[in-house]
Design a protein around this motif. Structure first.
Motif, PDB file in Angstrom:
ATOM      1  N   VAL A  90      49.160  25.388  19.252  1.00 19.45           N
ATOM      2  CA  VAL A  90      47.821  25.701  18.757  1.00 19.45           C
ATOM      3  C   VAL A  90      47.388  27.001  19.431  1.00 19.45           C
ATOM      4  O   VAL A  90      47.300  27.081  20.663  1.00 19.45           O
ATOM      5  CB  VAL A  90      46.830  24.567  19.074  1.00 19.45           C
ATOM      6  CG1 VAL A  90      45.455  24.893  18.542  1.00 19.45           C
ATOM      7  CG2 VAL A  90      47.332  23.258  18.484  1.00 19.45           C
ATOM      8  N   THR A  91      47.123  28.039  18.640  1.00 14.95           N
ATOM      9  CA  THR A  91      46.828  29.370  19.161  1.00 14.95           C
ATOM     10  C   THR A  91      45.342  29.652  19.026  1.00 14.95           C
ATOM     11  O   THR A  91      44.793  29.617  17.919  1.00 14.95           O
ATOM     12  CB  THR A  91      47.634  30.439  18.411  1.00 14.95           C
ATOM     13  OG1 THR A  91      49.012  30.064  18.388  1.00 14.95           O
ATOM     14  CG2 THR A  91      47.486  31.793  19.077  1.00 14.95           C
ATOM     15  N   GLU A  92      44.689  29.943  20.184  1.00 13.60           N
ATOM     16  CA  GLU A  92      43.254  30.203  20.160  1.00 13.60           C
ATOM     17  C   GLU A  92      42.934  31.608  19.654  1.00 13.60           C
ATOM     18  O   GLU A  92      41.903  31.816  19.018  1.00 13.60           O
ATOM     19  CB  GLU A  92      42.658  30.031  21.559  1.00 13.60           C
ATOM     20  CG  GLU A  92      42.595  28.591  22.054  1.00 13.60           C
ATOM     21  CD  GLU A  92      43.899  28.120  22.626  1.00 13.60           C
ATOM     22  OE1 GLU A  92      44.051  26.908  22.878  1.00 13.60           O
ATOM     23  OE2 GLU A  92      44.797  28.969  22.831  1.00 13.60           O
ATOM     24  N   ASP A 180      35.664  25.874  17.955  1.00  9.45           N
ATOM     25  CA  ASP A 180      34.442  26.078  18.728  1.00  9.45           C
ATOM     26  C   ASP A 180      34.831  26.007  20.195  1.00  9.45           C
ATOM     27  O   ASP A 180      35.159  24.935  20.715  1.00  9.45           O
ATOM     28  CB  ASP A 180      33.409  25.014  18.375  1.00  9.45           C
ATOM     29  CG  ASP A 180      32.074  25.238  19.091  1.00  9.45           C
ATOM     30  OD1 ASP A 180      31.957  26.272  19.781  1.00  9.45           O
ATOM     31  OD2 ASP A 180      31.173  24.397  18.958  1.00  9.45           O
ATOM     32  N   LEU A 181      34.795  27.155  20.876  1.00  6.78           N
ATOM     33  CA  LEU A 181      35.295  27.255  22.246  1.00  6.78           C
ATOM     34  C   LEU A 181      34.187  27.261  23.290  1.00  6.78           C
ATOM     35  O   LEU A 181      34.400  27.735  24.409  1.00  6.78           O
ATOM     36  CB  LEU A 181      36.133  28.535  22.383  1.00  6.78           C
ATOM     37  CG  LEU A 181      37.354  28.631  21.473  1.00  6.78           C
ATOM     38  CD1 LEU A 181      37.998  30.003  21.587  1.00  6.78           C
ATOM     39  CD2 LEU A 181      38.362  27.542  21.791  1.00  6.78           C
ATOM     40  N   SER A 310      41.602  35.184  32.610  1.00 11.24           N
ATOM     41  CA  SER A 310      41.174  33.971  31.893  1.00 11.24           C
ATOM     42  C   SER A 310      40.742  34.284  30.467  1.00 11.24           C
ATOM     43  O   SER A 310      40.777  33.411  29.600  1.00 11.24           O
ATOM     44  CB  SER A 310      40.021  33.301  32.647  1.00 11.24           C
ATOM     45  OG  SER A 310      38.859  34.120  32.617  1.00 11.24           O
ATOM     46  N   ARG A 311      40.335  35.525  30.218  1.00 10.31           N
ATOM     47  CA  ARG A 311      39.902  35.900  28.868  1.00 10.31           C
ATOM     48  C   ARG A 311      41.002  36.532  28.035  1.00 10.31           C
ATOM     49  O   ARG A 311      40.799  36.820  26.859  1.00 10.31           O
ATOM     50  CB  ARG A 311      38.720  36.873  28.962  1.00 10.31           C
ATOM     51  CG  ARG A 311      37.480  36.302  29.604  1.00 10.31           C
ATOM     52  CD  ARG A 311      36.306  37.254  29.434  1.00 10.31           C
ATOM     53  NE  ARG A 311      36.559  38.532  30.077  1.00 10.31           N
ATOM     54  CZ  ARG A 311      36.245  38.817  31.343  1.00 10.31           C
ATOM     55  NH1 ARG A 311      35.661  37.884  32.087  1.00 10.31           N
ATOM     56  NH2 ARG A 311      36.498  40.003  31.861  1.00 10.31           N
ATOM     57  N   PRO A 315      40.068  34.485  22.039  1.00  8.21           N
ATOM     58  CA  PRO A 315      39.483  35.450  21.098  1.00  8.21           C
ATOM     59  C   PRO A 315      38.190  36.038  21.643  1.00  8.21           C
ATOM     60  O   PRO A 315      37.541  35.465  22.522  1.00  8.21           O
ATOM     61  CB  PRO A 315      39.223  34.604  19.839  1.00  8.21           C
ATOM     62  CG  PRO A 315      39.087  33.211  20.348  1.00  8.21           C
ATOM     63  CD  PRO A 315      40.004  33.109  21.520  1.00  8.21           C
ATOM     64  N   LYS A 316      37.813  37.184  21.115  1.00 12.36           N
ATOM     65  CA  LYS A 316      36.606  37.870  21.574  1.00 12.36           C
ATOM     66  C   LYS A 316      35.393  37.320  20.833  1.00 12.36           C
ATOM     67  O   LYS A 316      34.866  37.927  19.903  1.00 12.36           O
ATOM     68  CB  LYS A 316      36.753  39.369  21.350  1.00 12.36           C
ATOM     69  CG  LYS A 316      37.908  39.972  22.143  1.00 12.36           C
ATOM     70  CD  LYS A 316      38.081  41.446  21.831  1.00 12.36           C
ATOM     71  CE  LYS A 316      39.270  42.021  22.607  1.00 12.36           C
ATOM     72  NZ  LYS A 316      39.493  43.448  22.287  1.00 12.36           N
ATOM     73  N   VAL A 317      34.956  36.150  21.271  1.00 12.74           N
ATOM     74  CA  VAL A 317      33.809  35.497  20.656  1.00 12.74           C
ATOM     75  C   VAL A 317      32.533  35.982  21.332  1.00 12.74           C
ATOM     76  O   VAL A 317      32.543  36.450  22.477  1.00 12.74           O
ATOM     77  CB  VAL A 317      33.932  33.965  20.748  1.00 12.74           C
ATOM     78  CG1 VAL A 317      35.102  33.475  19.915  1.00 12.74           C
ATOM     79  CG2 VAL A 317      34.098  33.522  22.193  1.00 12.74           C
ATOM     80  N   SER A 318      31.426  35.840  20.624  1.00 13.60           N
ATOM     81  CA  SER A 318      30.149  36.354  21.131  1.00 13.60           C
ATOM     82  C   SER A 318      29.421  35.362  22.025  1.00 13.60           C
ATOM     83  O   SER A 318      28.519  35.757  22.761  1.00 13.60           O
ATOM     84  CB  SER A 318      29.241  36.738  19.949  1.00 13.60           C
ATOM     85  OG  SER A 318      29.021  35.610  19.112  1.00 13.60           O
ATOM     86  N   TYR A 319      29.774  34.098  21.990  1.00 12.44           N
ATOM     87  CA  TYR A 319      29.067  33.104  22.791  1.00 12.44           C
ATOM     88  C   TYR A 319      29.772  32.898  24.130  1.00 12.44           C
ATOM     89  O   TYR A 319      30.897  33.359  24.355  1.00 12.44           O
ATOM     90  CB  TYR A 319      28.947  31.780  22.033  1.00 12.44           C
ATOM     91  CG  TYR A 319      30.250  31.269  21.460  1.00 12.44           C
ATOM     92  CD1 TYR A 319      31.167  30.570  22.246  1.00 12.44           C
ATOM     93  CD2 TYR A 319      30.564  31.462  20.120  1.00 12.44           C
ATOM     94  CE1 TYR A 319      32.339  30.101  21.726  1.00 12.44           C
ATOM     95  CE2 TYR A 319      31.734  30.998  19.578  1.00 12.44           C
ATOM     96  CZ  TYR A 319      32.627  30.309  20.383  1.00 12.44           C
ATOM     97  OH  TYR A 319      33.804  29.852  19.859  1.00 12.44           O
TER      98      TYR A 319
END
Length: 461
Positions: A90-92, A180-181, A310-311, A315-319
């Motif tokens: 499973v790839t985030e 939803d991460l 860690s990042r 993905p580059k999410v906004s939350y």
């Protein structure tokens, strides 16, 4: 004489019997063969498999694979079930997952019903799939897929006497899975698999799941590297409405619970140790500036690198994610420990500034006293009118005597000790405040994400 005649007659009778018996045997065999031939002509011979298939779905059968069963009649009901052979990574970053499945479809085609063949079912070669009608099933959330052809096409075709058709195929799919991460890495993801008809509307084709217990089967011993595949799988319908019509769609939802052992070892424990390491500077002498500054800068840079790592796989999410909060707070504590030494060093050097200010004030007072004394002596010689006193300056004689040197040294030493004690007090308070504050943060963090939010996620149907 009479006896001789009787013997001769008996001999002749035996010869006649010996001549007649051999002739009757071949006559009987010939007649038996003729009876068998006549019986074989009267009973029908069984049909060969090739002739049977030609009659069932060949060119002479009148079967047309381009036309669906029950054409212009009720829709064809296709029953589907899935056997999950393997559940891949499973790839985030791309928000997808890889799965290897056996897709099985079953429907009834009255044109393929038969009675001439004795077997209840026929397992046919996959090449016969081009000769029959098949549902136009596709995966709506599919990103990539491939068939398997080693050592032959991994396909199965079985036809039953009543016209039921079983079609099974092995596929490897890459399916989209929006995630939803916010609770990462203590999250539970729900990934769907949607099976939809591409060209037939619901007036012609309807997909249905097999019985709930057998609709989705999982290979025994199936494991995932980071997740646990929960036993409950939600089956449902996802009928699609387009401007071209209403199309049948069924879906299954997989619930994946992330195991945080990897992140605990690679992220949480190292960052925790870095924060604790930054507290060592509170026990180092404040005069050892290179040691304390070097330790503080090293821990800050290490924490920054850890936070960036860690990042890297996300993905580059906004939350804000749970691991972002942890890394930010750890970086804040490490940076605060560095600032704490800056405050200690500043306070410990304040006595020098205070003494420098006192010396400047004494020098100014001495200069003012010298000016006053010079005015007094000039007035004695009648020249007082040549000097005008400064505003606010007191007139009259005043002899300034500077304090003794011993008193100045004692005063400077007491001031130095006072400010050094204040700096040491800051270190002493930090030794208790920093660990206690970090402990409170840990309790709050783990209770919120492992208990409260976990219960909320499990309660969502």
């Amino acid at each position: 004489m009479g006896a001789l005649r009787a013997g001769a007659l008996a001999f002749l009778l035996l010869l006649l019997l010996g001549c007649l018996l051999p002739r009757r045997g071949p006559l009987r065999l010939v007649s038996g063969r003729e009876e068998i031939k006549a019986a074989s002509r009267s009973s029908p011979q069984p049909m060969s498999p090739s002739d049977f298939l030609d009659k069932l779905m060949g060119r002479t059968s009148g079967y047309d694979a381009r036309i669906r069963p029950n054409f212009k009649g009720p829709p064809v009901n296709v029953t589907c079930n899935i056997f999950i052979n393997s559940f891949g990574s499973v790839t985030e970053t791309t928000m997808d997952y890889r799965v290897n499945v056996f897709l099985r479809q079953q429907w009834n085609d009255p044109r393929l019903a038969y009675r001439e063949y004795p077997d209840d079912s026929l397992d046919l070669d996959p090449s016969m799939l081009d000769s029959i009608w098949k549902p136009d099933l596709f995966f709506a959330n599919e990103k990539g897929a491939n068939f398997h052809e080693v050592t032959t096409d991994n396909k199965l075709l079985r036809i039953f006497k009543n016209g039921n058709v079983l079609y099974s195929i092995r596929l490897t799919l890459i399916l989209s899975c929006p995630m939803d991460l916010k609770n990462f890495p203590m999250d539970i993801q729900t990934c769907t698999m949607q099976l939809e008809s591409f060209g037939y509307t619901m007036n012609d084709l309807i997909f249905e799941w097999l019985e709930e217990q057998e609709a989705v089967q999982v290979a025994e011993g199936l494991t995932l590297p980071q997740f646990i595949l929960r036993d409950e799988k939600d089956l449902g319908y996802c009928t699609k409405y387009y401007n071209t019509g209403k199309f049948t769609c069924i879906e299954v939802k997989f619930h994946l619970e992330r195991q945080m052992g990897y992140y605990l070892i690679q992220m949480y424990i190292p960052s925790l140790l870095i924060v604790i390491l930054s507290w060592v500077s509170f026990w180092i002498n404040m005069d050892a500036a290179p040691a304390r500054v070097g330790l503080g800068i090293t821990t800050v840079l290490t924490m920054t690198t850890q936070s960036a790592g860690s990042r890297a796989s996300l993905p580059k999410v906004s939350y804000v994610k749970a691991i972002d909060i942890w890394m930010a707070v750890c970086l804040l504590f490490v940076f605060a420990a560095l600032l704490e030494y800056a405050a200690v060093n500043f306070v410990s050097r304040q006595h020098k500034e205070f003494m420098r200010l006192r010396r400047r004030q004494r020098r100014q007072r001495m200069e003012e006293e010298l000016v006053r004394e010079s005015r007094f002596y000039l007035r004695g010689y009648g020249l007082g009118h040549c000097l005008q006193p400064k505003d606010g300056a007191a007139e009259g004689p005043s002899i300034y005597s500077p304090p003794p040197a011993g008193m100045l040294l004692r005063e400077g030493e007491s001031l130095r000790r006072r400010y050094i004690d204040r700096a040491k007090r800051i270190d002493t308070i930090s030794r208790a405040v920093f660990p206690f504050t970090f402990l409170v943060f840990n309790i709050f963090y783990w209770v919120v994400y492992k208990v409260l939010r976990s219960e909320d996620i499990h309660s969502v149907p």
